[in-house]
Design an enzyme around this catalytic site. Sequence first.
Site, PDB file in Angstrom:
ATOM      1  N   ASP A  66       0.820  -1.201   0.000  1.00 24.88           N
ATOM      2  CA  ASP A  66       0.000   0.000   0.000  1.00 24.88           C
ATOM      3  C   ASP A  66       0.862   1.263   0.000  1.00 24.88           C
ATOM      4  OD1 ASP A  66      -2.681   1.289   0.460  1.00 24.88           O
ATOM      5  OD2 ASP A  66      -1.632   2.020   2.239  1.00 24.88           O
TER       6      ASP A  66
ATOM      7  N   GLU B 231       1.197  -0.886  -5.368  1.00 22.63           N
ATOM      8  CA  GLU B 231       0.077   0.056  -5.492  1.00 22.63           C
ATOM      9  C   GLU B 231       0.663   1.452  -5.648  1.00 22.63           C
ATOM     10  OE1 GLU B 231      -3.243   2.797  -3.927  1.00 22.63           O
ATOM     11  OE2 GLU B 231      -1.511   2.286  -2.723  1.00 22.63           O
TER      12      GLU B 231
HETATM   13  C1  GLC Z   1      -3.959   3.395  -0.576  1.00 20.22           C
HETATM   14  C2  GLC Z   1      -5.346   2.844  -0.383  1.00 20.22           C
HETATM   15  C3  GLC Z   1      -6.260   3.929   0.027  1.00 20.22           C
HETATM   16  C4  GLC Z   1      -5.742   4.559   1.282  1.00 20.22           C
HETATM   17  C5  GLC Z   1      -4.286   4.974   1.141  1.00 20.22           C
HETATM   18  C6  GLC Z   1      -3.664   5.238   2.471  1.00 20.22           C
HETATM   19  O1  GLC Z   1      -3.901   4.301  -1.588  1.00 20.22           O
HETATM   20  O2  GLC Z   1      -5.781   2.221  -1.551  1.00 20.22           O
HETATM   21  O3  GLC Z   1      -7.566   3.463   0.205  1.00 20.22           O
HETATM   22  O4  GLC Z   1      -6.508   5.688   1.571  1.00 20.22           O
HETATM   23  O5  GLC Z   1      -3.504   3.964   0.585  1.00 20.22           O
HETATM   24  O6  GLC Z   1      -3.382   4.041   3.140  1.00 20.22           O
HETATM   25  C1  GLC Z   2      -3.311   9.011  -3.830  1.00 21.29           C
HETATM   26  C2  GLC Z   2      -2.272   7.986  -3.741  1.00 21.29           C
HETATM   27  C3  GLC Z   2      -2.834   6.644  -4.001  1.00 21.29           C
HETATM   28  C4  GLC Z   2      -4.115   6.397  -3.242  1.00 21.29           C
HETATM   29  C5  GLC Z   2      -5.072   7.520  -3.330  1.00 21.29           C
HETATM   30  C6  GLC Z   2      -6.179   7.336  -2.354  1.00 21.29           C
HETATM   31  O1  GLC Z   2      -3.687   9.178  -5.140  1.00 21.29           O
HETATM   32  O2  GLC Z   2      -1.243   8.217  -4.667  1.00 21.29           O
HETATM   33  O3  GLC Z   2      -1.889   5.711  -3.637  1.00 21.29           O
HETATM   34  O4  GLC Z   2      -4.762   5.294  -3.788  1.00 21.29           O
HETATM   35  O5  GLC Z   2      -4.430   8.701  -3.045  1.00 21.29           O
HETATM   36  O6  GLC Z   2      -7.274   8.059  -2.766  1.00 21.29           O
END
Ligand code: GLC
Ligand code: GLC
Length: 643
Positions: free
Chosen positions: A296, A338
């Site tokens: 994540d 991710e």
């Molecule tokens: C990732 C997750 C998102 C979350 C963020 C912080 O982007 O997909 O749902 O808010 O990380 O952990």
């Molecule tokens: C930002 C982050 C991504 C996450 C998202 C959550 O775009 O780069 O990792 O999924 O925020 O909304």
Amino acid sequence: MQKTTAQLLENPQLLQFESDKLLKRFSSSLKTLAKQSFPAFQLRLQQVLPKLLQLYLTLYGNQYDCYYQLEQLLKLLAKSSAQRPDYLKQQDLQQEQQPQHWHQSAQALGAACYVDLFADNFEGLANRIPYLQQTGINYLHLMPLFKAPVPNSDGGYAVSDYRDTMPELGSMPQLAALMQQLHQQGIKPVLDFVFNHTSDEHRWAKLAKAGQQEYRDYYFFLTEQERDQFAPCLREIFPEIRRGCFTQDADSKRWIWTTFNSFQWDLNYGNPQVFNAMAEEMLFLANQGAAVLRLDALAFVWKEAGTGCENLQKAHTVIQAFNAVARIAAPALQFKSEAIVHPDEVVKYIAPGECQLSYNPLLMALLWNSLATRKTRLLSESLRRRFEIDPHCSWVNYIRCHDDIGWTFDDDVARQLGINPDHHRQFLNQFYTGQFPGSFAKGVPFQQNPINGDCRVAGMLASLAGVEQAQSEGHTLHLQHALARINLLNSIILSIGGLPLLYMGDELGLLNDYSYQQDPVKKDDSRWVNRVKLDSQQLLEAQSKTSSSGRIYQQLQHLITTRASLPETGAGSTRILTCDNPHLFSYQRELAGKTLLCLVNFSEQPQYYQQLPAGHWVDQLSGQSYQSRVIQLSPYQVLWLRH
Ligand code: GLC
Ligand code: GLC
């Protein structure tokens, strides 16, 4: 004589020598800890330690206690090898003897779900295994299920304890049993590794708050001056919820680094103790049965003053070091990246020694783009440059997930095509929030930034593709188009190369759930509009011949079963082709002399394809054959042509 870090890093032979020395020195203590796993452990350690040493020195070579910390790390690797369950050890062995590219099979199919929304709890999920199997799913991402603050935990992405679960879902031993059962049923379980931050209720955070220096060093407690060295260059992730990336600690008045919500405290990977502690949590999750960990927010894990603190070189080093740890203590484990960032940065996380899998946010965003514009140039041009990755790795191709859609295409490519990137993003936001005249979509804006006007979009697949609007209008043709759009999107993620990932609920075309707007905890986070609950009645709709849900499910089934019979949709390579007709998208899958030519019409008008090579082609989806150079595609039609 003791070699310096710089000398070691320059010379592979010295590294090897140093690593052999360490092995000898620690061998007997590691043997005690690894118990009967020692022989296999030792072999892997011998192979991987030079690499791990190199990465560890790159990160921590300038710390006075670097070698002591490395020794602690090796001990915990030995301990966790001893704790690894037998069935996982067998998988480790298989993986080593014959590396399996399970994600490159034409049958590989992923899904993601929140346990509570999909099946109430772990027990309920076990009962839904037959539904998953019937759908063809063999990779299941269980969205965050760890102990987290109540009521708001950013959908579980603020973890208070990596070894404990939310009590209403069941216990950690129950989760481990569920994951073993999934393995037995041929489904690979995937968990999140939320390693950029913990919640402010994590034990470490509580000790830090209580003033213990050791734990304050796990996070960033910055003076105002220190904060200001970083702050000006940082991107705001949740600007509607909170401005900036720091939260002031009430007692010490220090500024805590919080990239996301103020209750999500960024961990300080400059501290080797943090790396070790998180490696331990990671291996714990692997030993509970996770086949893949979703890394994540991995782009944010390394910070350096004067930079944007995203995608820094040392973020890669941290992930590579975690990967080396996995190779030693849990070899079957794989990582999924991710990184929802610029496409050039997304691909840098993908490598056998880093993340073997990666979300493909570029494809995701540009599929939606092409549906809005009915044009495919930006899609084709962008993918032509950025689709190819290491042949041992795979894209995870998705249409929707639990988050928002961000328009992360490359501005330069857009400009070359005469598209103004900023205006175009504004258009896309307008289009998908239904404000653009003639739009079919019903999405919701997410995190509008008052300063730079940035915005993203939330919504379920069916609502974004036009089902919600067509149903409320009672418009049969529009509904038909909406279903065809869903089919089109599914057809692409299933054939373009990579592991397709469904977001549970989308397979049945479930619509947006607006009830979050009445919930004080959720109302400021519109991503809840696309986190919907599934009940057993809705699952039964899968069999209906008349409802939209049933039709969406069955057209998807047809794609899935057809794909499973075409090996070139799994392993094999992808070539993005150039189309004379700007509304058509075409690509070719190739494997051992077999070719699948995929043609997709992104418009609701019939379109002509004038470039069909000579010969007799059969569409694998409809059985229809084509022999002339010019062929017609009906609105939103998809053809999978074999020679
Ligand atoms: C990732 C997750 C998102 C979350 C963020 C912080 O982007 O997909 O749902 O808010 O990380 O952990
Ligand atoms: C930002 C982050 C991504 C996450 C998202 C959550 O775009 O780069 O990792 O999924 O925020 O909304």
